[in-house]
Scaffold this active site. Structure first.
Site, short mmCIF file in Angstrom:
data_model
loop_
_atom_site.label_atom_id
_atom_site.label_comp_id
_atom_site.label_asym_id
_atom_site.label_seq_id
_atom_site.Cartn_x
_atom_site.Cartn_y
_atom_site.Cartn_z
N SER A 1 3.37 -17.97 11.30
CA SER A 1 2.11 -17.59 10.66
C SER A 1 0.95 -18.47 11.12
CB SER A 1 2.25 -17.69 9.14
OG SER A 1 2.76 -18.94 8.77
N ASN B 1 -4.21 -16.40 8.30
CA ASN B 1 -4.15 -17.72 7.68
C ASN B 1 -5.35 -18.59 7.99
OD1 ASN B 1 -1.80 -17.66 6.04
ND2 ASN B 1 -0.60 -17.51 7.91
N HIS C 1 3.92 -11.25 13.39
CA HIS C 1 3.77 -11.92 12.10
C HIS C 1 3.79 -10.90 10.96
CE1 HIS C 1 1.00 -14.30 9.15
NE2 HIS C 1 2.28 -14.42 8.83
N GLU D 1 0.63 -8.72 12.19
CA GLU D 1 -0.25 -9.27 13.23
C GLU D 1 0.58 -9.39 14.51
OE1 GLU D 1 -3.63 -12.32 11.69
OE2 GLU D 1 -1.59 -13.01 11.33
#
Length: 286
Positions: free
Chosen positions: A121, A192, A142, A154
């Site tokens: 991540s 993130n 991800h 992702e």
């Protein structure tokens, strides 16, 4: 081509790895689920069984399809057996040293031309790819927690990731019923890089006495239409995972705004990791 992928190796049988194994098995793939100890595999298979039952209760899966899906998952502690897979995805803890060891092992075991993906991540895809002899075949995939429910994936290109590798993994995500979004390699990617500073600032608001955790979360649910507040989400993700990601962001960007809030660090040191430990910003039944 993703249609050539029939057997996948999932390395890491924790929350994310078991969720990834679940969606691949539910979608008809054979899954080799690998971890270092049998007890981790047993726990993962038990969780997958429970979650497939939930899928059936919601009408996402026929009751009769639960056992066949489970039968497509082969738990193993033998990494050598992963050579039979057409595709591998690593889903270990968010620590570069651990992921690098796994990637070196996968590069050795997997036949040339097979794609090596990571569910990281925040960690650099380019840096992991450079540890292998096939950087063009390394990519980020991800998933989001809970994997069987969340539709976003992702798909992250490293510097050397080939268009063919990207296209295969994008199509693979679609076969799983997910929505792939293309992202380039940077610390924290998009999700993130944006989410963790929000969680961090929410923790600072609690630490500095601006508001309680409940009040912070209520502001975001009622004022910003978030389905859950940032601190409830942090508990769901795991406060230890949040701190690990923030440290990767801080190291990667060199910007103090990404340094983890001292309150978060203290809570992790105390073993208050969120839902999985029974206590974080809130208390939970274990």
């Amino acid at each position: 081509m993703s249609t050539d992928i029939q057997t996948v190796a999932v390395v890491g049988a924790g929350t994310m790895g078991s969720g990834i194994a679940h969606v691949f098995a539910r979608s008809g793939f054979q899954v080799l689920l690998c971890d270092v100890e049998q007890r981790f595999l047993d726990r993962a298979v038990g969780q997958i069984r429970t979650n497939l039952g939930r899928d059936a209760a919601k009408g996402k899966l026929a009751e009769a399809d639960i056992e066949p899906a489970l039968a497509r998952i082969t738990p193993t502690t033998d990494r050598e057996s992963l050579s039979a897979a057409d595709f591998a995805i690593e889903a270990a803890t968010e620590r570069f040293e651990l992921k690098s060891e796994i990637f070196r092992a996968l590069d050795r075991v997997m036949p040339p031309g097979r794609i090596l993906a990571t569910n990281t991540s925040s960690i650099s895809i380019t840096r992991l790819a450079a540890l292998t002899g096939r950087p063009q075949d390394v990519i980020g995939m991800h998933f989001f927690n809970p994997v069987p429910v969340m539709v976003l994936v992702e798909v992250i290109r490293g510097l050397a990731t080939s268009d063919a590798t990207f296209g295969t993994v994008r199509d693979l995500a679609v076969r799983l019923g997910k929505t792939p979004v293309e992202v380039n390699d940077a610390p924290g990617f998009v999700s993130n890089r944006v989410l963790m500073p929000l969680i961090n600032e929410a923790a600072y608001a609690v630490m500095e006495g601006v508001a309680t955790a409940e009040a912070v979360d209520q502001v975001f649910k009622l004022g910003m239409a978030h389905p859950m507040g940032p601190l409830t989400l942090a508990d769901l993700i795991g406060l230890d995972v949040c701190v690990d990601i923030m440290r990767v962001l801080y190291e990667g960007h060199g910007n103090p705004r990404f340094a983890p809030c001292p309150l978060l660090v203290r809570m992790v040191d105390a073993g208050w990791l969120g839902r999985k430990s029974g206590r974080g910003f809130y208390e939970y039944e274990k």
